[in-house]
Design a protein around this motif. Structure first.
Motif, PDB file in Angstrom:
ATOM      1  N   ASP A 144       0.816  -1.211   0.000  1.00  0.00           N
ATOM      2  CA  ASP A 144       0.000   0.000   0.000  1.00  0.00           C
ATOM      3  C   ASP A 144       0.851   1.263   0.000  1.00  0.00           C
ATOM      4  OD1 ASP A 144      -2.611   1.127   0.011  1.00  0.00           O
ATOM      5  OD2 ASP A 144      -2.334   1.664   2.115  1.00  0.00           O
ATOM      6  N   ILE A 145       2.060   1.172   0.522  1.00  0.00           N
ATOM      7  CA  ILE A 145       2.945   2.345   0.521  1.00  0.00           C
ATOM      8  C   ILE A 145       4.010   2.247  -0.572  1.00  0.00           C
ATOM      9  CG2 ILE A 145       2.548   2.843   2.949  1.00  0.00           C
ATOM     10  CD1 ILE A 145       5.359   1.677   3.501  1.00  0.00           C
ATOM     11  N   GLY A 146       3.871   1.245  -1.445  1.00  0.00           N
ATOM     12  CA  GLY A 146       4.779   1.118  -2.578  1.00  0.00           C
ATOM     13  C   GLY A 146       6.021   0.297  -2.311  1.00  0.00           C
ATOM     14  N   LYS A 147       6.057  -0.420  -1.207  1.00  0.00           N
ATOM     15  CA  LYS A 147       7.211  -1.267  -0.869  1.00  0.00           C
ATOM     16  C   LYS A 147       6.854  -2.733  -1.127  1.00  0.00           C
ATOM     17  CE  LYS A 147       9.527   2.079   1.267  1.00  0.00           C
ATOM     18  NZ  LYS A 147      10.446   2.817   0.462  1.00  0.00           N
ATOM     19  N   THR A 148       7.865  -3.537  -1.345  1.00  0.00           N
ATOM     20  CA  THR A 148       7.651  -4.960  -1.504  1.00  0.00           C
ATOM     21  C   THR A 148       7.424  -5.608  -0.142  1.00  0.00           C
ATOM     22  OG1 THR A 148       8.598  -7.020  -2.345  1.00  0.00           O
ATOM     23  CG2 THR A 148      10.132  -5.406  -1.499  1.00  0.00           C
ATOM     24  N   GLY A 149       6.691  -6.704  -0.120  1.00  0.00           N
ATOM     25  CA  GLY A 149       6.416  -7.411   1.117  1.00  0.00           C
ATOM     26  C   GLY A 149       7.656  -7.995   1.769  1.00  0.00           C
ATOM     27  N   TRP A 150       8.711  -8.132   1.010  1.00  0.00           N
ATOM     28  CA  TRP A 150       9.960  -8.672   1.544  1.00  0.00           C
ATOM     29  C   TRP A 150      10.579  -7.745   2.594  1.00  0.00           C
ATOM     30  CZ3 TRP A 150      11.010 -13.563   1.019  1.00  0.00           C
ATOM     31  CH2 TRP A 150      10.490 -14.255  -0.066  1.00  0.00           C
ATOM     32  N   TRP A 151      10.136  -6.500   2.656  1.00  0.00           N
ATOM     33  CA  TRP A 151      10.640  -5.578   3.670  1.00  0.00           C
ATOM     34  C   TRP A 151      10.330  -6.074   5.074  1.00  0.00           C
ATOM     35  CZ3 TRP A 151      13.873  -1.647   4.147  1.00  0.00           C
ATOM     36  CH2 TRP A 151      14.324  -1.018   2.984  1.00  0.00           C
ATOM     37  N   GLN A 152       9.387  -7.000   5.220  1.00  0.00           N
ATOM     38  CA  GLN A 152       9.086  -7.548   6.542  1.00  0.00           C
ATOM     39  C   GLN A 152      10.292  -8.253   7.151  1.00  0.00           C
ATOM     40  OE1 GLN A 152       4.858  -9.086   7.153  1.00  0.00           O
ATOM     41  NE2 GLN A 152       5.228  -9.437   4.971  1.00  0.00           N
ATOM     42  N   LEU A 153      11.184  -8.731   6.301  1.00  0.00           N
ATOM     43  CA  LEU A 153      12.372  -9.422   6.788  1.00  0.00           C
ATOM     44  C   LEU A 153      13.295  -8.511   7.584  1.00  0.00           C
ATOM     45  CD1 LEU A 153      13.214 -11.676   3.714  1.00  0.00           C
ATOM     46  CD2 LEU A 153      12.046 -12.305   5.830  1.00  0.00           C
ATOM     47  N   ILE A 154      13.152  -7.201   7.395  1.00  0.00           N
ATOM     48  CA  ILE A 154      13.982  -6.276   8.164  1.00  0.00           C
ATOM     49  C   ILE A 154      13.643  -6.362   9.653  1.00  0.00           C
ATOM     50  CG2 ILE A 154      12.567  -4.184   8.071  1.00  0.00           C
ATOM     51  CD1 ILE A 154      15.174  -2.657   7.416  1.00  0.00           C
ATOM     52  N   PHE A 187      13.795  -8.846  11.405  1.00  0.00           N
ATOM     53  CA  PHE A 187      14.747  -9.742  12.066  1.00  0.00           C
ATOM     54  C   PHE A 187      15.953  -8.991  12.636  1.00  0.00           C
ATOM     55  CE2 PHE A 187      12.653 -12.977   9.332  1.00  0.00           C
ATOM     56  CZ  PHE A 187      12.178 -13.775  10.367  1.00  0.00           C
ATOM     57  N   ILE A 188      16.108  -7.733  12.233  1.00  0.00           N
ATOM     58  CA  ILE A 188      17.161  -6.907  12.814  1.00  0.00           C
ATOM     59  C   ILE A 188      16.576  -6.282  14.082  1.00  0.00           C
ATOM     60  CG2 ILE A 188      18.638  -4.885  12.499  1.00  0.00           C
ATOM     61  CD1 ILE A 188      18.444  -5.411   9.462  1.00  0.00           C
ATOM     62  N   PRO A 189      17.102  -6.636  15.242  1.00  0.00           N
ATOM     63  CA  PRO A 189      16.530  -6.127  16.491  1.00  0.00           C
ATOM     64  C   PRO A 189      16.534  -4.601  16.558  1.00  0.00           C
ATOM     65  CG  PRO A 189      18.084  -7.892  16.933  1.00  0.00           C
ATOM     66  CD  PRO A 189      18.218  -7.544  15.477  1.00  0.00           C
ATOM     67  N   ILE A 190      15.526  -4.063  17.111  1.00  0.00           N
ATOM     68  CA  ILE A 190      15.276  -2.654  17.387  1.00  0.00           C
ATOM     69  C   ILE A 190      15.229  -1.801  16.116  1.00  0.00           C
ATOM     70  CG2 ILE A 190      16.008  -0.594  18.671  1.00  0.00           C
ATOM     71  CD1 ILE A 190      17.231  -2.573  20.739  1.00  0.00           C
ATOM     72  N   LEU A 191      16.309  -1.687  15.373  1.00  0.00           N
ATOM     73  CA  LEU A 191      16.313  -0.849  14.175  1.00  0.00           C
ATOM     74  C   LEU A 191      15.306  -1.361  13.143  1.00  0.00           C
ATOM     75  CD1 LEU A 191      17.514   1.494  12.570  1.00  0.00           C
ATOM     76  CD2 LEU A 191      19.229  -0.092  11.704  1.00  0.00           C
ATOM     77  N   GLY A 192      15.288  -2.652  12.906  1.00  0.00           N
ATOM     78  CA  GLY A 192      14.338  -3.222  11.957  1.00  0.00           C
ATOM     79  C   GLY A 192      12.901  -3.028  12.404  1.00  0.00           C
ATOM     80  N   TRP A 193      12.653  -3.170  13.697  1.00  0.00           N
ATOM     81  CA  TRP A 193      11.298  -2.992  14.232  1.00  0.00           C
ATOM     82  C   TRP A 193      10.846  -1.540  14.079  1.00  0.00           C
ATOM     83  CZ3 TRP A 193      13.116  -5.468  19.401  1.00  0.00           C
ATOM     84  CH2 TRP A 193      13.392  -6.817  19.192  1.00  0.00           C
ATOM     85  N   ILE A 194      11.766  -0.611  14.287  1.00  0.00           N
ATOM     86  CA  ILE A 194      11.421   0.806  14.140  1.00  0.00           C
ATOM     87  C   ILE A 194      11.082   1.123  12.694  1.00  0.00           C
ATOM     88  CG2 ILE A 194      12.358   3.153  14.283  1.00  0.00           C
ATOM     89  CD1 ILE A 194      13.947   2.182  16.763  1.00  0.00           C
ATOM     90  N   VAL A 195      11.887   0.613  11.771  1.00  0.00           N
ATOM     91  CA  VAL A 195      11.624   0.849  10.339  1.00  0.00           C
ATOM     92  C   VAL A 195      10.268   0.279   9.956  1.00  0.00           C
ATOM     93  CG1 VAL A 195      12.373   0.250   8.007  1.00  0.00           C
ATOM     94  CG2 VAL A 195      14.051   0.982   9.705  1.00  0.00           C
TER      95      VAL A 195
END
Length: 119
Positions: free
Chosen positions: A73-83, A85-93
């Motif tokens: 919906d915001i123009g990103k691929t669903g694969w961005w969910q894999l970010i 797995f990076i603690p804290i920084l990935g969750w914030i993104v």
């Protein structure tokens, strides 16, 4: 509550777009159901949280599917969910992406879902 059931009905629908409301309402209802499942497990004599675990497994794919549609919906691929797995920084993104407003125009993932919502 219909947002929750719409996501469950579209169990493995990784294509298309999901609005912020659809995503966050699913997350909210899912959270409450998980809390109730955990409480039921706490009341049972078993030390294994069986109801919580079974429910979590049952909604794992729909959770990833609605997350992918939300990112579409915001123009990103669903694969961005894999970010995530990076603690804290990935969750914030991911939190920022999931809170971002819908792209007003049609994108490569489909038409703007807000155009079809009746108020």
């Amino acid at each position: 509550m219909h947002w929750y059931f719409d996501v469950i009905k579209n169990y493995v629908g990784f294509s298309g777009r999901a609005t912020r409301t659809e995503y966050w309402m699913f997350v909210l209802f899912n959270f409450f159901i998980l809390v109730i499942a955990r409480l039921i497990d706490w009341l049972l004599p078993s030390s294994v949280p069986i109801i919580y675990s079974l429910y979590s497994l049952a909604v794992l794919i729909p959770t990833f599917a609605v997350g992918a549609r939300r990112l579409h919906d915001i123009g990103k691929t669903g694969w961005w969910q894999l970010i995530g797995f990076i603690p804290i920084l990935g969750w914030i993104v991911l939190l920022i992406y999931f809170c971002t407003d819908t792209q007003d125009k049609e994108n490569v993932y489909g038409a703007n879902p807000k155009e079809f919502i009746e108020e």
